[in-house]
Design a protein around this motif. Structure first.
Motif, PDB file in Angstrom:
ATOM      1  N   ALA B 876      16.022 -50.076 -32.028  1.00 11.90           N
ATOM      2  CA  ALA B 876      17.441 -49.856 -32.276  1.00 11.90           C
ATOM      3  C   ALA B 876      18.151 -49.438 -31.004  1.00 11.90           C
ATOM      4  N   LEU B 877      19.272 -50.090 -30.744  1.00 12.49           N
ATOM      5  CA  LEU B 877      20.106 -49.683 -29.628  1.00 12.49           C
ATOM      6  C   LEU B 877      21.220 -48.811 -30.187  1.00 12.49           C
ATOM      7  N   VAL B 878      21.320 -47.630 -29.696  1.00 15.72           N
ATOM      8  CA  VAL B 878      22.371 -46.737 -30.171  1.00 15.72           C
ATOM      9  C   VAL B 878      23.361 -46.556 -29.042  1.00 15.72           C
ATOM     10  N   ASP B 879      24.610 -46.740 -29.380  1.00 13.81           N
ATOM     11  CA  ASP B 879      25.639 -46.675 -28.364  1.00 13.81           C
ATOM     12  C   ASP B 879      26.763 -45.810 -28.914  1.00 13.81           C
ATOM     13  N   ALA B 880      27.118 -44.787 -28.213  1.00  9.54           N
ATOM     14  CA  ALA B 880      28.188 -43.925 -28.695  1.00  9.54           C
ATOM     15  C   ALA B 880      29.187 -43.703 -27.578  1.00  9.54           C
ATOM     16  N   LYS B 881      30.462 -43.714 -27.963  1.00  8.21           N
ATOM     17  CA  LYS B 881      31.480 -43.408 -26.971  1.00  8.21           C
ATOM     18  C   LYS B 881      32.074 -42.067 -27.374  1.00  8.21           C
ATOM     19  N   LEU B 882      31.875 -41.114 -26.520  1.00  5.17           N
ATOM     20  CA  LEU B 882      32.225 -39.751 -26.869  1.00  5.17           C
ATOM     21  C   LEU B 882      33.333 -39.262 -25.965  1.00  5.17           C
ATOM     22  N   ARG B 883      34.316 -38.651 -26.583  1.00  3.34           N
ATOM     23  CA  ARG B 883      35.358 -38.060 -25.749  1.00  3.34           C
ATOM     24  C   ARG B 883      34.826 -36.761 -25.163  1.00  3.34           C
ATOM     25  N   LEU B 884      35.133 -36.552 -23.934  1.00  8.23           N
ATOM     26  CA  LEU B 884      34.661 -35.336 -23.293  1.00  8.23           C
ATOM     27  C   LEU B 884      35.783 -34.298 -23.304  1.00  8.23           C
ATOM     28  N   PRO B 885      35.459 -33.103 -23.643  1.00  9.39           N
ATOM     29  CA  PRO B 885      36.500 -32.070 -23.736  1.00  9.39           C
ATOM     30  C   PRO B 885      36.960 -31.577 -22.377  1.00  9.39           C
ATOM     31  N   VAL B 886      37.388 -32.514 -21.567  1.00  6.58           N
ATOM     32  CA  VAL B 886      37.972 -32.122 -20.294  1.00  6.58           C
ATOM     33  C   VAL B 886      39.473 -32.280 -20.483  1.00  6.58           C
ATOM     34  N   VAL B 887      40.062 -31.299 -21.123  1.00  2.75           N
ATOM     35  CA  VAL B 887      41.459 -31.416 -21.534  1.00  2.75           C
ATOM     36  C   VAL B 887      42.305 -30.470 -20.704  1.00  2.75           C
ATOM     37  N   LEU B 888      43.583 -30.627 -20.890  1.00  4.49           N
ATOM     38  CA  LEU B 888      44.548 -29.938 -20.040  1.00  4.49           C
ATOM     39  C   LEU B 888      44.302 -28.439 -19.954  1.00  4.49           C
ATOM     40  N   ASN B 889      44.033 -27.813 -21.108  1.00  9.60           N
ATOM     41  CA  ASN B 889      43.940 -26.359 -21.086  1.00  9.60           C
ATOM     42  C   ASN B 889      42.748 -25.855 -20.280  1.00  9.60           C
ATOM     43  N   LYS B 890      41.794 -26.745 -19.969  1.00  8.53           N
ATOM     44  CA  LYS B 890      40.655 -26.314 -19.169  1.00  8.53           C
ATOM     45  C   LYS B 890      41.095 -25.944 -17.756  1.00  8.53           C
ATOM     46  N   PHE B 891      42.229 -26.482 -17.371  1.00  7.11           N
ATOM     47  CA  PHE B 891      42.687 -26.206 -16.013  1.00  7.11           C
ATOM     48  C   PHE B 891      43.798 -25.151 -16.001  1.00  7.11           C
ATOM     49  N   LEU B 892      43.900 -24.461 -17.112  1.00 11.28           N
ATOM     50  CA  LEU B 892      44.883 -23.386 -17.186  1.00 11.28           C
ATOM     51  C   LEU B 892      44.182 -22.055 -17.002  1.00 11.28           C
ATOM     52  N   GLN B 893      44.892 -21.151 -16.351  1.00 13.35           N
ATOM     53  CA  GLN B 893      44.373 -19.801 -16.258  1.00 13.35           C
ATOM     54  C   GLN B 893      45.476 -18.852 -16.692  1.00 13.35           C
ATOM     55  N   PRO B 894      45.210 -18.113 -17.752  1.00 14.26           N
ATOM     56  CA  PRO B 894      46.280 -17.241 -18.266  1.00 14.26           C
ATOM     57  C   PRO B 894      46.688 -16.217 -17.219  1.00 14.26           C
ATOM     58  N   ILE B 895      47.949 -15.885 -17.234  1.00 20.43           N
ATOM     59  CA  ILE B 895      48.427 -14.882 -16.284  1.00 20.43           C
ATOM     60  C   ILE B 895      49.453 -13.996 -17.005  1.00 20.43           C
ATOM     61  N   ASN B 896      49.351 -12.753 -16.809  1.00 22.33           N
ATOM     62  CA  ASN B 896      50.305 -11.828 -17.428  1.00 22.33           C
ATOM     63  C   ASN B 896      51.396 -11.465 -16.423  1.00 22.33           C
ATOM     64  N   LEU B 897      52.615 -11.722 -16.845  1.00 27.16           N
ATOM     65  CA  LEU B 897      53.727 -11.447 -15.937  1.00 27.16           C
ATOM     66  C   LEU B 897      54.545 -10.270 -16.476  1.00 27.16           C
ATOM     67  N   SER B 898      55.021  -9.501 -15.540  1.00 22.50           N
ATOM     68  CA  SER B 898      55.940  -8.437 -15.936  1.00 22.50           C
ATOM     69  C   SER B 898      57.347  -9.045 -16.057  1.00 22.50           C
ATOM     70  N   PRO B 899      58.216  -8.404 -16.774  1.00 20.40           N
ATOM     71  CA  PRO B 899      59.588  -8.945 -16.898  1.00 20.40           C
ATOM     72  C   PRO B 899      60.217  -9.198 -15.537  1.00 20.40           C
ATOM     73  N   GLU B 900      59.916  -8.331 -14.582  1.00 19.07           N
ATOM     74  CA  GLU B 900      60.539  -8.507 -13.257  1.00 19.07           C
ATOM     75  C   GLU B 900      60.055  -9.779 -12.591  1.00 19.07           C
ATOM     76  N   GLU B 901      58.851 -10.165 -12.891  1.00 17.28           N
ATOM     77  CA  GLU B 901      58.348 -11.415 -12.303  1.00 17.28           C
ATOM     78  C   GLU B 901      58.829 -12.614 -13.107  1.00 17.28           C
ATOM     79  N   PHE B 902      58.836 -12.418 -14.438  1.00 16.38           N
ATOM     80  CA  PHE B 902      59.075 -13.552 -15.313  1.00 16.38           C
ATOM     81  C   PHE B 902      60.499 -14.075 -15.206  1.00 16.38           C
TER      82      PHE B 902
END
Lengths: 190, 1044
Positions: B876-902
């Motif tokens: 049996a030949l098994v062939d699967a096409k899988l989406r890889l979870p390399v999505v936008l949010n992986k390149f996000l880094q949360p940051i907390n801003l103070s009102p003065e910065e925001f």
């Protein structure tokens, strides 16, 4: 190689052979030296005596450490180079040693040692070390009838005996010596 | 032989025998040499008899080990003597004393030739013997034709012909041209018909040599060999003098079977049948008997027959018969046969399908490891080493360790190297591996090379699970009274790095660790001192809260070594001293070592290099190629033996990253930025790795994955070609798009399968997990299962650093048989640069392979990378096409801003396309805290209090890509407490693409929890953006179309 139990060599014969082919090295022989060959200080002599003494010592060290009940095979890569093996027979005060590479059958080599010993026995009637010491030249003759260039030439001790006897007969016949013609020896002395 | 006539020689030998010591012997020899020298100088007065006598004496002296550097000419001249006795001595002594390069030999070539072509048979024999013993190029050139003539002459006596055969063999070796193959094949066939066994034995030796060089040319001789065997072994048609203890010429039988082993196979069915009949007879008809000589002879034949059977790849039945015989041999008392039994069993490992049977004898083989004979012990060691695999590694290695206690020095090095290799290759779990190596160091430290302990450190560094265990073990060894310096090194290293993990155990406080390590300092060598200094620095760093006393002690030591004679140590001492005083800076510099790059085991490499390429060793080599290192592949459960797939050469597939925008700069910049990142990684110490295990049952548990470790890296171009077709050969990225395009066309019919993997319709194997769900889980998590079907489980683990990511795919074979033709290909969207490491062609049973995948984000996009994965299981030949979870949010880094910065940022972004607002309807109703959690899971930091309206939510994050570098993104969500299905979303960033993509991305997540609905409703499309059509967001096929 025949060595006594005091590490005295009684017969040494080296069929050195420069390796031409990587595989296989068909050299069953008393001793096959390969890599040593390149280091010869003099090009025109067989194995230098220092070297063969070293080999004898190495072999003897291995043998003297082995009790009687163990196998007759020893790997001698360290002494003779990779893949080399040694079979030996310990009889009374003598070790009979054959060194060969992995293209030979170990047990067949052991049989050959036995043939050699049996032939000596026939030749000297109950061979002992003294016979071998004083007749080392005869041993060379027998060996030449059995092994040539590192290969077995005759395996039947009867056949070997026939040849050896014939040689002895020839020697006797012509023992009424005559001088070597001067012309030949003079040619060499020049 | 006229020995009686040579009194002088006998007297001399007696004198030598009577010498009591070496000194006397030397004196006597010197005297004799002097005598001979003067006699030779005055040659005229020398009778042939005297000459002969002196020459024999010279040979005797030479044998005793003294230099005989004269008289060679006299020796050689005897060859020219007309009488037999002198001639004989001349020939014999010449062949002992001189070699082919001797000038005197050249002078007698003519004499030798005359002897060979002459009528005197005895002279012929002498000459042939000498030429055969000495060889020599010049002899070869001038004498070969004459020697050949003698060999094939019908008038010569056998005694001459057999010598001619071997003489020719010697000349042939010196110069293969002397035998012209065309003519010789037929001639050889005739010679093999020889009736005289003496001649036949010699001819067979010659034949073996010829055939080993060129078997093809001598096919016609094969049936002759079989006939000779039949004649000897079956018909016993042989003269009495050639039976040796009742065995028909064992030498000829052995030689003939040896010759047959040089033919690749025996094709002719008649010859094959006849041969197997003979072999069967030999195998069955040999018994162990009392007479030693008979035993030896019959077993010589038997072992050669075994070798031939193995070579011929006989039927399984015969093979198991052979193994059974060998099993019997390794248990007999006769040591020679036991020795050969072990040796041949090692060879037998080459043959497939018998390993299981061999394993049954394991206990017996282990007994042989305790044999009094070192030859046998060595053979047993080789065999155990060769037969070791995951199923018996534990037992065998522990046996080797035990043997190490009693093994003689000569064997220890080999033994410890082999134990280390086996432990590494077949470790069922890594803690066991650590145990074994530490024991090795403990028991045979002198023989444990640095490579071995470096390797342990690599493993421990790369496997967090192992670290506290290894440190604990190291600590235990330090308690021993006298430990080897290598143990000090490895313990100190491990405790420096990971000692703090033990802090709560008794005796493991930093102070105590320091004390016990410092105890060793006075006795160790310079290289170890260097390691100890580093360890101290690390201990100091890990001491929390700081301990002033300890610090003082350590600083004193640093101070002391600042003036040490060794520069390396001096430098370390100075640097550590300064750093230690810096306090927190120390922590940055001395952070835990980052993981080692995956590398080939130096040990295995060394072992491979050291192996001489002989048959039995190549068996081991072959197996080591079949079995990957445990580090790469850890098989937990006993694998059925013989299942190691022969085709597994670990050929690795490397998939090139494909970029649509084949702008040269983009790849250049990628290279550029990747380096600082690596450095950053080093400085920050290793990235937290969530969990890992070597246990396959745990792998089923989604999050448990295997630690990375060794791997090999080769990327054979031909495999690439296999995958990508001829186009790939063209190389440039532009060309690589074509296969993708073709794939796109293939996929479009099934495109509406949408989120699920795109299974080939012929696939009979279906995933047993919800692939779509797994994908979405992985979008917010960094490790878990990506795909699973009855045969394979693919897990994934990711680490992210700014716009770079490193994923590791864990492919675990769940079966007891291998998965073949494993292929993995990444189809990256245009905004990602992805590089997949090579994938092994085969995944062994119950094993797991790791495939790292490097990712770099070029710019914002919601397109998804697809992994095209296939393998064959059975047919049996098994062939699967899988989406890889390399999505936008992986390149996000949360940051907390103070009102003065925001607020200044928020207000500054006024450009329409940079700050986008949209009313989103059909939102999944969520309470505000849950929505905040959702944002958090997408790496957007919700900052409460920025917006005074409690129904609103403000989040900030940094987005990383190569195009934007770090870019601040601001998000505001205004919800309507009356209607939770709608909200107003505002997204702002410094890049219009990013703003749009991020808004769409958030929308996707808000509108529904994606796993329950196939596709989000279409959002507005801004024509100026290269986004994919929203309806097909998740359709890889369509996505690929968008890509192109």
């Amino acid at each position: 190689m025949v060595i006594n139990t005091q590490a005295k060599p009684r017969l040494l014969k080296f069929y050195s052979f420069q390796v031409r082919y990587p595989e296989p090295l068909l050299l069953p022989s008393f001793v096959t030296i390969q890599q040593v060959l390149g280091q010869f200080p003099r090009r025109d002599q067989a194995l230098p005596p220092e070297k063969h003494q070293e080999l004898v010592r190495g072999v003897f060290q291995l043998l003297s450490a082995r009790p009687d009940s163990v196998s007759n095979f020893v790997e001698v890569d360290a002494i003779f180079g990779p893949g080399m093996k040694m079979v030996y027979k310990h009889l009374a005060t003598l070790y009979f040693v054959f060194v060969f590479d992995n293209s030979e059958n170990e047990l067949a080599m052991l049989d050959l040692v036995q043939v050699f010993v049996e032939t000596l026995d026939r030749c000297f009637k109950n061979v002992c070390e003294l016979d071998i010491v004083f007749n080392f030249n005869k041993l060379h003759t027998i060996l030449d009838e059995m092994i040539l260039g590192g290969q077995v030439i005759e395996t039947s001790s009867e056949e070997i005996m026939k040849s050896v006897e014939e040689i002895a007969r020839l020697e006797k016949q012509s023992s009424t010596t005559s001088l070597i013609p001067k012309s030949i020896s003079e040619r060499f002395s020049r | 032989m006229a020995l009686s006539g040579m009194r002088g020689l006998s007297v001399f030998i007696s004198d030598i025998r009577n010498c009591h010591n070496k000194e006397q012997e030397r004196l006597r020899v010197d005297k004799e040499l002097g005598n001979i020298r003067t006699r030779f100088k005055n040659e005229k007065g020398l009778s042939p008899y005297e000459k002969k006598k002196y020459v024999w004496k010279m040979l005797y002296i030479y044998m005793l080990g003294y230099d005989v550097d004269f008289g060679h000419m006299e020796t050689v001249s005897l060859i020219s003597a007309p009488k037999y006795p002198e001639k004989q001595v001349g020939y014999i002594v010449t062949s002992c004393l001189l070699n082919e390069n001797n000038d005197f030999l050249r002078m007698v070539i003519n004499t030798v030739r005359n002897d060979i072509i002459g009528r005197n048979e005895t002279f012929q024999c002498l000459a042939l013997t000498m030429v055969g013993n000495i060889g020599g190029k010049e002899f070869s050139e001038s004498l070969a034709p004459d020697v050949q003539k003698l060999l094939i002459s019908s008038s010569c006596r056998p005694v001459v012909r057999k010598k001619a055969a071997l003489c020719l063999l010697r000349l042939y070796r010196k110069n293969p041209d002397v035998v012209n193959i065309d003519g010789w094949a037929d001639r050889m066939a005739q010679l093999l018909d020889e009736r005289d066994l003496g001649v036949l034995t010699s001819v067979m030796s010659l034949f073996v040599s010829l055939v080993s060089n060129n078997a093809e040319a001598y096919w016609n001789c094969l049936p002759k060999c079989v006939r000779i065997l039949e004649r000897l072994a079956r018909n016993q048609d042989i003269p009495q003098e050639y039976t040796y203890y009742g065995i028909p010429s064992p030498w000829l039988q052995v030689k003939t079977m040896r010759a047959l082993q040089y033919f690749p196979t025996v094709e002719d069915p008649n010859a094959r049948r006849a041969l197997f009949e003979v072999l069967q007879r030999i195998l069955m008809g040999t018994d162990v008997v009392k007479n030693v000589n008979k035993n030896n002879a019959s077993h010589a034949v038997l072992f050669e027959a075994l070798a031939l059977v193995m070579h011929l790849d006989a039927e399984k039945e015969m093979m198991s018969q052979c193994v059974a015989l060998l099993g019997k041999f390794i248990a007999v008392r006769e040591p020679n046969i036991r020795y050969l039994g072990l040796e041949n069993m090692t060879r037998m490992l080459l043959v497939t399908d018998v390993q299981d049977i061999i394993k049954r004898h394991q206990a017996q083989i282990i007994t042989s490891l305790k044999d009094p004979d070192i030859s046998i012990r060595r053979r047993a060691l080789d065999l155990l080493y060769g037969m070791c695999d995951v199923t018996n590694a534990k037992e065998i290695v522990e046996e080797l360790l035990q043997y190490l206690n009693t093994a003689e020095f000569a064997m220890r090095e080999e033994l410890s190297l082999k134990a280390a290799i086996l432990a590494e290759k077949f470790a069922p779990d890594l803690s066991w591996y650590v145990d074994v190596i530490l024991q090795l160091i403990d028991k045979a430290g002198d023989f444990v090379s640095d490579d071995i302990w470096y390797r342990v450190v690599q493993f421990v560094t790369n496997n967090e699970d192992l670290q506290s265990y290894a440190a604990g073990k190291a600590r235990e060894y330090l308690d021993k009274p006298a430990i080897h310096e290598t143990m000090v090194k490895v313990s100190a290293y491990l405790l420096g790095e990971y000692g703090h993990l033990l802090a709560r155990r008794p005796g493991c406080s930093p102070k105590e660790l320091f004390a016990i390590i410092n105890d060793k300092l006075p006795t160790v060598s310079t290289s170890t001192v260097a390691i100890l200094l580093s360890t101290y620095a690390k201990i100091l760093m890990h001491t929390q809260p700081p301990d002033a006393g300890l610090q003082q002690q350590i600083l004193t030591i640093f101070k002391k070594y600042e003036s040490y004679i060794d520069v390396e140590i001096q430098q370390r001492a100075v640097e550590y001293f300064e750093l230690s005083r810096k306090g927190s800076a120390l922590a940055d510099v001395l952070a835990e070592m980052p993981k080692f790059p995956e590398r080939e085991s130096a040990l295995l490499k060394k072992a491979e290099d050291a192996e001489v390429d002989t048959a039995e060793q190549s068996a081991i080599k072959l197996r080591s190629q079949q079995q990957t290192s445990s580090a790469l592949v850890v098989a937990e459960h006993p694998s059925a033996n013989g299942s190691a797939p022969a085709a597994n050469h670990l050929t690795l597939v490397k998939v090139p990253s494909q970029t649509v925008s084949d702008i040269p700069e983009s790849s250049a910049t990628y290279e550029e930025v990747s380096n600082p990142t690596v450095e950053a990684l080093k400085e920050n110490g290793p990235v937290e790795v969530e969990s890992k295990a070597t246990d396959i049952s745990e792998i089923n548990h989604q999050t448990k994955v295997e630690p990375p470790s060794t791997s090999r890296s080769t990327s054979p171009a031909d495999l690439l070609a296999d995958l990508l077709g001829p186009l790939a050969i063209e190389g440039p990225p532009a060309a690589e798009q074509y296969p993708v395009q073709g794939l796109d066309a293939n996929q479009s019919p099934v495109g509406d399968l949408a989120l699920a993997t795109l299974e080939d319709q012929s696939n009979s194997v279906q995933p047993i997990v919800n692939v779509e769900e797994k994908f979405h889980i992985l979008c917010t998590k960094d490790s878990g299962v990506l795909y699973e079907d009855p045969h394979i489980q693919i897990g994934l683990k990711a680490e992210w650093r700014a716009h770079h990511g490193r994923l590791v795919l864990f492919m675990g074979n769940k079966n007891t048989s291998p998965l073949m033709s494993v292929r993995a290909l990444i189809l990256p969207p245009s905004h990602l640069k992805m590089e997949l490491s090579s994938v092994p062609d085969t995944i062994p049973p119950r094993a797991q392979v790791q495939v790292p995948l490097e990712v770099a984000n070029l710019r914002a996009s919601r397109d998804v990378a697809v992994l095209d994965f296939s393998y064959t299981f059975g047919t049996a030949l098994v062939d699967a096409k899988l989406r890889l979870p390399v999505v936008l949010n992986k390149f996000l880094q949360p940051i907390n801003l103070s009102p003065e910065e925001f607020f200044p940022q928020w207000k500054a972004l006024t450009v329409h396309s940079l700050k986008v607002q949209e009313v989103v309807k059909g939102v999944k109703p969520l309470p505000l805290p849950e929505m905040a959690n959702l944002f958090m899971s997408l790496h957007m930091a919700v900052s409460p209090g920025l917006d005074t309206n409690p129904n609103n939510l403000v989040a900030c994050t940094t987005f990383f890509s190569e195009a934007t570098r770090a870019m601040l993104c601001l998000i505001r969500v205004e919800t309507d407490p009356q209607d939770r299905t709608q909200l107003r979303l505002t997204v702002a960033s410094g890049d219009q693409y990013l703003t749009f993509e991020l808004k769409e991305f958030i929308k996707e997540h808000l509108i529904d929890i994606p796993r329950t609905q196939a596709a989000p409703p279409p959002g507005p499309v801004q024509p100026q953006l290269p986004a994919a059509v929203p309806a097909t967001y998740n359709d890889p096929g369509a996505m690929l179309a968008g890509l192109l």
